[in-house]
Design a protein around this motif. Structure first.
Motif: not given
Lengths: 370, 370, 370, 370
Positions: A301-310, A314, A365
């Protein structure tokens, strides 16, 4: 052949399945002739016994050879672009009925008997269901061939098991569903005392999946190929592969045609990535069995957030993704005593297989390269 | 060589260990030169750096070649007939000191440095302990060679793993035992990302053990050979192999001599069984992990009772029997981050190894053939 | 088995010959059933046809398995110590008649039919002569197995050819000796269009001979073994192996017994050389085909003179030495047209085999090491 | 990569040539360091000796990897459609100069030194000529890789030789062209005593050529591909591949693009034959060496007459056709004595190679299938 593009490989594989299926058929007959005749509903005293065996053997060979003839370009990666709910086996069946009928009938082969070994048809019965399991089942010729063939051509030692021991260890079992004398189906398995070869196959399968088929670069190319194909479809004005009514159109779509479109620049952004080998890059991956692991899920979840716009993709590998690899299929063990069926996963000496029979849950990701 | 009898095989194996150990040495140095120098206590700026590396490399080669030179006839099967508490490594060391000293010193090799790589000696230190682990440790050249060599000559596919990937995946780790900067030992492991090759080796080891080394016929011949040797000893009036003070006598005992005695009929009843291939017959076997299984234990008790007056041998395979196969040894994983050490059995993606790291507990009952 | 000493290797080879011979038998029958029946003098309409085929097949299997059972220790190297003119096949035959008779007759096998496939007997006829050629002929199972098996275990790639293509290319030919309709013998050969596999086998054979069987160190050990055996014989007071009347004595002589004598120091000077691996050293060797080369012969004369008082052995390899390797045997090609027989050496596309079919004439000079 | 279409295979081969070339380079240096330095014009006492060796080694690796990068679609089959007299090596050189310059210079690689190892350039000198022979010469990495790789993927045993023995047997020779001390060139060969590995390579080459590369079906597909490509060119309005001035255009022509054109039906009659696997059929073939055989030539004349109005292709394989396979290249043997060069074909123990070094002259007649 119908699909020249990848015909080298797929044709080679199909020949391998035919050979492997034949050897399995012969080995089962030799090992326990009476039971084998019973499974084929042939009376032991039938004067035409040998002829009937030969007919079934030939049907198995032809079905094994042709079972994949309906594949779209890029095999399973292309299946998502079929009109909803069609499966590649249906194309195989229709292609055989339309294009192979003449040549098969010249050789006195009953086309409907052949197709009943590839998918369920009106002619399907307990005999054809049993024979189908030789080509596509728990312990089938298809999988045995691709594990060995892929590992050979890849030059890896992952999928290696002893083909000869495997074939000689095969046996017929009676799987009961009731108490009555006839309340059973015939099932293909391996001799209980040779359980290690079953473990070996499950390990080979597990290793090929985790190291080859689920490889992070291989997975992203599946995605790029799918998207590039969609873009080609967009440009030529179709939304999916021609359906079963338009077989003449369908068979024109082969790997050569699609690769040609990509080379002509019609695959869009994803086509470019393929042409220039600039595939998206995996920046994060969970462990193989992430589902049951709360920490892993939080981290994801954290990593998805981190790469949210990039992130561009998935990729989730779960039980539905891997269904066609049949990774969770158990293997039947056949007891010498009355040919009873038990399961490898329950065999006290085969504890090592249980972890390998679980369905993976892996998420990755990907982002674009600069 | 000292043991002509089985020297073909054992000599071939020894050459293999030398080659494998050399490749492991070179690969570790190439992968992380600074850390490797540190493990060997060589200063990076030392002008004689390359010479020192060469010296260690040569010592490893010689120790690998000679580490098994002390084996009695029939390898481990003969070890029970040493005077109490002697181990074959001690014979190796004394044989090197006595018979190889001259030739080694001619080549400027320090004999004591070599023997310190085979067993603990007065010269042993952290460097020699580290180098010893290349020849005999968790991930050693000895085991890597015999798994591959045995499976090749046996013609089985059980012990197969990819030697090249294995060697390239090796790495050096720092195993901490305290918080201080220097509170660690160097340990050989494999790159974390290549954990699958570790799983592969454990599987190869597990399969060779269960299918080959613990084979019911192989096990009973170990027993017949041991008893036939005792009978020969009885006839020539000794109770155990000559001990370390009588090396000249000891080295006369080779496979040829013992097999000759058997052929001359001096091996008694067990010698006869060997000559006529009439080995005792296994009439009952538990499952592989019987210890924890109450039913199995009860069944075994009943079977023992049943064969009470007939059995000739109860063969128990348990943790002590298998100690020299090191079946329960874990494998170290080395993180790219600071070369930290973790364990394969704890790796979240390697769940499949845990069952294979357990010590088997298997009992078999043998009787004489009529 | 009768010869435990080297039984591992020889037994393994014998199993291989049995399997290879069976596959060749089955392949020939499948390829041309009518001709095969004719070669076995079975009438096509004979009701017991399949039973007779089975009987011959079984005889071939047993003869293949047992054909080498009469070998003395050290195989061919021991044959020089037979009483004059006995050959190892005669021992095989007598051993089968004496020790295997009971078990074979229990299985309804006619012992005399079996031995007629190993050497000429009173029962020999055109059928047995034909079947014998499967086991020991131009293109026999014995040689096919040992070329592949030796190269596998030696780890060399010299003797490699494709076993499956070889077996599938075999065919039956009619070799005429007159103009009459029945003036021919049946002969085993390979399909003319697959002549390259014949070339391949001749190359494999040539390479194994020149690189392995004629290796200068292997040759001198043959000599040391022969001389050490003579010395043992001298000490135990015999001049040759027990002859055919003393089979019970003969079969006691196996590799274990002889190696035991060597290990006990009873092999004299040559036994010492074997034990200490101090074999005589080759100081001069001619080229492979020296006979026709005057310069080579002159040089050899000079070298012999030079080592006049020093050489311990002049080893001459010539047509008689190599007779049992059958290096000069041609291979039959079978034309699809009426199954006519021609020879590989005369095939216009197979010019490369001629040099390899010549008998070598090689001489080496050995001296003692200091 | 530049040619995605067949890049899998060709890329794989290029990696193999790089690895093989590196191993050959290292082996030659290790075997005779002084001579190797001399061949590279490096002074033994040069302080930068190791650095210079490294630079040459890297250049060899890069040249080996990229030497085939200029190939048109369908490799050699496409070369006939270059503007007259251009060779694929020139495309390789220009592609490296244009597209790889930046990345190579970032790594401090001198592009001109690299290209001088692929074809003669202004920078070519005796050192680059010598190094070039590692990649493309009598005994080059290119051929060694493709013989082994092709036979592996084809699943045949024709091209098999022992790679490790080959590499270890390589040596440097001085090939004299005059009497003066410096009147020689350096030449790569194999140790005289290992001449059999040279014979082995020539046999592998001979067998691959006659059984695989000259296979009658493979040859006719080369022709169909050539003609289908011409038809595509005709339709898109070009007469040959873009020449060296139009590299950006040239590199768009890859296997994918051409196969795509064929799949779109733009390959004309020959394209159809490829798509439908209805290749022309060989109805007559001479023997391999027909030139010197009057009977064969007469027969060919008659057969040509017979098919006068029906044949679609007369395929002649002769010395010019096979030039790029270098079938007639001899192999140098290096004497331990002063590293003198002699030739395998003149070696008295290597008579078997002479037939294999002759250039074949084979003619085949093809007609259309109905």
């Amino acid at each position: 052949m119908v699909y020249p593009g990848s015909s080298h490989t797929r044709f080679e594989h199909s020949l391998g399945v035919m050979e492997m299926g034949t050897r399995m058929f012969d080995s089962l007959y030799k090992k326990n002739p009476d039971l084998f005749l019973e499974a084929l509903s042939i009376k032991p005293k039938d004067k035409n016994r040998e002829e009937q065996i030969k007919k079934y053997r030939r049907n198995v060979r032809i079905a094994a050879l042709l079972h994949d003839v309906g594949h779209s370009p890029f095999s399973h990666a292309g299946e998502e672009l079929f009109e909803s709910s069609i499966r590649h086996e249906q194309y195989s069946v229709e292609i055989i009925r339309k294009y192979f009928k003449d040549i098969l009938e010249k050789g006195n082969v009953d086309v409907e008997q052949v197709v009943s070994l590839i998918t369920e048809t009106e002619q399907s019965n307990s005999v054809s269901i049993f024979l189908t399991s030789l080509i596509s089942g728990q312990l089938d010729a298809d999988r045995a061939d691709y594990l060995l063939r892929d590992s050979y051509h890849l030059g890896v030692k992952y999928g290696v098991f002893d083909k000869d021991i495997f074939i000689e260890s095969m046996n017929l079992g009676k799987k009961r569903y009731g108490e009555g004398e006839l309340d059973f189906n015939f099932e293909i398995g391996i001799d209980k005392k040779a359980h290690f070869i079953g473990e070996n196959i499950i390990y080979a399968r597990y290793l090929m999946l985790t190291q080859v088929y689920f490889h992070k670069v291989r997975r992203i190319y599946d995605y790029h190929v799918l998207e590039a194909t969609k873009e080609v479809f967009n440009q030529i004005g179709i939304s999916h592969y021609p359906n079963l009514e338009n077989l003449d159109d369908y068979i024109k779509y082969d790997d050569w045609l699609m690769l040609g479109y990509f080379a002509q620049g019609k695959g869009g952004k994803h086509g470019e990535k393929i042409l220039n080998r600039k595939h998206d890059k995996c920046v994060y991956s969970t462990i193989l069995f992430a589902e049951a692991d709360k920490d892993e899920k939080d981290k994801l979840t954290r990593e998805k957030k981190k790469y949210e716009n990039k992130f561009t993709k998935i990729d989730e590998i779960n039980s539905s993704t891997v269904s066609f690899y049949k990774i969770t299929d158990d293997i039947s063990l056949i007891d010498e005593n009355k040919n009873q069926v038990s399961y490898l996963s329950k065999n006290p000496d085969s504890k090592i297989v249980n972890e390998m029979l679980q369905s993976p849950s892996l998420t990755r990701i990907y982002i674009e390269r600069e």
